[in-house]
Motif scaffolding. Structure first.
Motif, mmCIF file in Angstrom:
data_model
loop_
_atom_site.group_PDB
_atom_site.id
_atom_site.type_symbol
_atom_site.label_atom_id
_atom_site.label_comp_id
_atom_site.label_asym_id
_atom_site.label_seq_id
_atom_site.Cartn_x
_atom_site.Cartn_y
_atom_site.Cartn_z
ATOM 1 N N THR A 126 43.327 -11.051 72.216
ATOM 2 C CA THR A 126 42.914 -9.546 71.957
ATOM 3 C C THR A 126 41.218 -9.260 71.848
ATOM 4 O OG1 THR A 126 44.834 -8.953 71.126
ATOM 5 C CG2 THR A 126 43.141 -7.324 70.406
ATOM 6 N N ASN A 127 40.845 -10.160 70.955
ATOM 7 C CA ASN A 127 39.207 -10.262 70.579
ATOM 8 C C ASN A 127 38.321 -10.432 71.944
ATOM 9 O OD1 ASN A 127 39.512 -9.908 67.868
ATOM 10 N ND2 ASN A 127 39.229 -11.882 67.592
ATOM 11 N N VAL A 128 38.705 -11.369 72.974
ATOM 12 C CA VAL A 128 37.956 -11.593 73.996
ATOM 13 C C VAL A 128 38.076 -10.612 74.983
ATOM 14 C CG1 VAL A 128 37.899 -13.096 75.981
ATOM 15 C CG2 VAL A 128 37.838 -13.950 73.716
ATOM 16 N N PHE A 132 34.856 -8.543 76.535
ATOM 17 C CA PHE A 132 34.758 -8.759 78.005
ATOM 18 C C PHE A 132 34.872 -7.637 78.656
ATOM 19 C CE2 PHE A 132 34.509 -13.818 78.501
ATOM 20 C CZ PHE A 132 33.301 -13.855 77.897
ATOM 21 N N ARG A 133 35.857 -6.973 78.229
ATOM 22 C CA ARG A 133 36.243 -5.715 78.899
ATOM 23 C C ARG A 133 36.132 -4.372 78.027
ATOM 24 N NH1 ARG A 133 39.971 -9.502 80.268
ATOM 25 N NH2 ARG A 133 41.229 -8.827 78.617
ATOM 26 N N PRO A 134 34.960 -4.106 77.490
ATOM 27 C CA PRO A 134 34.790 -3.006 76.348
ATOM 28 C C PRO A 134 35.403 -1.489 77.001
ATOM 29 C CG PRO A 134 32.699 -3.712 77.299
ATOM 30 C CD PRO A 134 33.617 -4.655 77.706
ATOM 31 N N GLY A 135 36.203 -0.797 76.321
ATOM 32 C CA GLY A 135 36.766 0.294 76.729
ATOM 33 C C GLY A 135 38.207 0.037 77.613
ATOM 34 N N GLY A 136 38.416 -1.199 78.119
ATOM 35 C CA GLY A 136 39.555 -1.387 78.989
ATOM 36 C C GLY A 136 40.638 -1.996 78.097
ATOM 37 N N THR A 349 30.825 -13.816 66.008
ATOM 38 C CA THR A 349 29.384 -13.030 65.863
ATOM 39 C C THR A 349 29.638 -11.761 66.847
ATOM 40 O OG1 THR A 349 28.713 -14.309 67.976
ATOM 41 C CG2 THR A 349 28.065 -15.179 65.969
ATOM 42 N N TRP A 350 30.609 -11.639 67.445
ATOM 43 C CA TRP A 350 31.295 -10.558 68.137
ATOM 44 C C TRP A 350 29.993 -10.532 69.345
ATOM 45 C CZ3 TRP A 350 35.972 -9.235 68.006
ATOM 46 C CH2 TRP A 350 36.461 -8.202 68.861
#
Length: 401
Positions: A126-128, A132-136, A349-350
């Motif tokens: 979920t974090n990745v 890697f797919r912000p907003g998706g 570290t997001w």
């Protein structure tokens, strides 16, 4: 718990309840197999009068199958027990073959056949996905239906302590930038648990009982170049961002040593297809710790993994792909639900937005040259004890410009 006559061993997490296997050598001597007891390694070939332990890897022993693994473990526990009637005689016979760890070099314990890396933590996936797919969509539609994985590179699996050379590859500085060939600027770790296959299968058949095939477990660090990975992974997944190095512990903990650590595993929704339904509890209550330059930065909880290792094995072989002795598959990054329980710097570290603050005033978004990362783990052992898995450590060296 059975006590041992080996000096000091009962005060360590390497008692007779543990007895992990490894491969070692002394200067000028060939590599051979042993078991760890306390801060010593017991040379098995002369003790058990069996040349299978003098071959320089565990493969030949692992190929003998589960009954041989169990019989050998019981024999070693009896020979090392202080409570056995024959303990004085056993000590006299075995002590000449008990070698302090400081006198030996540890080697890769297994000749690795194939290496598969899974992606089995719901929190990590979920974090990745968010990073890697912000907003998706964070999770792909298949994620809760099967253990997602990829076929890795077995030739770059290295033993703990081997330096890791910073890799280079194509990366882009901004989403709309042009690619350049350069050393990674986002070198990362992934704290994982690896599973070592002992008993093979024939092509076209699925693996049966998990414990009939998997000999033991090992801590694993799947080093990752996140900028290279982010550019290359669509549409086929990880390649150069992960193939440069994967570190494993020098010790393989037998599956039997983890009997007290077994738990049912996390609830799954939707219910998996029939071949993935759990018939036995193969979740594992293993507590991990990541240190960066000697300073703890995270404590990932393996017990919270969504997919369990028996399900990984079932999926790995359901298409008829055969197993070989020495095959290695890994859990994917172990992560919990908060930064202090995440198993990679990408998450902690997001993606570098929230650097880790170290006690010496330095901070890290990703690894710098000279950094040393160590992963350790413990689990419940027999008789209320706590056993340790062998650590996995590596230091970053500069790569080609």
């Amino acid at each position: 718990m059975t006590a041992t006559w080996v000096p000091g061993a009962d005060a360590t997490p390497y008692t007779v309840a543990n007895l992990p296997y490894g491969v070692f050598s002394r200067p000028g001597e060939p590599a051979r197999a042993g078991v760890r007891i306390g801060d010593h390694v017991l040379d098995l070939a002369p003790v058990l009068h069996d040349e299978v332990f003098a071959t320089g890897s565990l493969n030949a022993f692992m190929a003998r199958g589960r009954t041989a693994w169990q019989d050998t473990r019981r024999l070693l526990q009896r020979l090392l027990s202080a409570d056995a009637k024959e303990a004085p005689a056993n000590r006299a016979a075995l002590e000449p073959h008990l070698i302090p760890l400081r006198q030996v070099r540890l080697h890769l314990p297994v000749e690795i056949g194939d290496y598969v890396d899974f992606y089995c933590s719901l929190e990590h996936a979920t974090n990745v996905g968010h990073i890697f797919r912000p907003g998706g969509q964070a999770l792909m539609p298949n994620w809760r239906h099967l253990p997602v994985g990829y076929h890795g590179r077995s030739g770059t699996v290295v033993v703990s302590g081997t330096p890791v050379i910073r890799p280079r590859g194509q990366r882009v500085a901004t989403p709309d930038g042009e690619p350049v060939l350069a050393p990674t600027a986002k070198l990362d770790i992934e704290a994982e648990l690896g599973f070592v296959v002992g008993t093979p299968t024939r092509p076209g058949e699925s693996a049966g009982d998990f414990a009939d095939h998997v000999f033991g477990v090992t801590l694993l660090n799947d080093w990752s170049a996140r900028d290279i990975q982010a550019w290359e992974y669509v549409p086929l997944g990880p390649f150069l961002g992960k193939s440069f190095a994967t570190s494993v512990s020098a010790w393989v903990t037998p599956l039997e040593a983890l009997e007290a650590a077994r738990i049912p595993g996390r609830a799954q929704d939707p219910e998996p297809l029939a071949y993935l339904r759990r018939s036995e509890p193969w979740g594992l209550d293993i507590s991990m710790e990541i240190t960066l330059n000697g300073e703890p930065v995270s404590s990932p909880p393996y017990r919270e993994m969504y997919w369990t290792p028996d399900q990984m094995l079932a999926h790995l072989t359901v298409n008829g792909a055969s197993l070989r002795t020495g095959d290695l598959y890994a859990s994917g990054t172990v992560s919990g639900d908060e930064p202090a329980r995440r198993g990679s710097l990408l998450e902690i570290t997001w993606n570098g937005a929230e650097p880790v603050k170290l006690s010496d005033g330095q901070s890290r978004s990703f690894l710098e040259d000279g950094d040393t990362v160590t992963i350790t783990a413990t689990a419940p052992g027999a008789g209320g004890t706590r056993i340790a898995l062998g650590e996995v450590t590596g230091t970053i060296l500069p790569g080609l410009a």
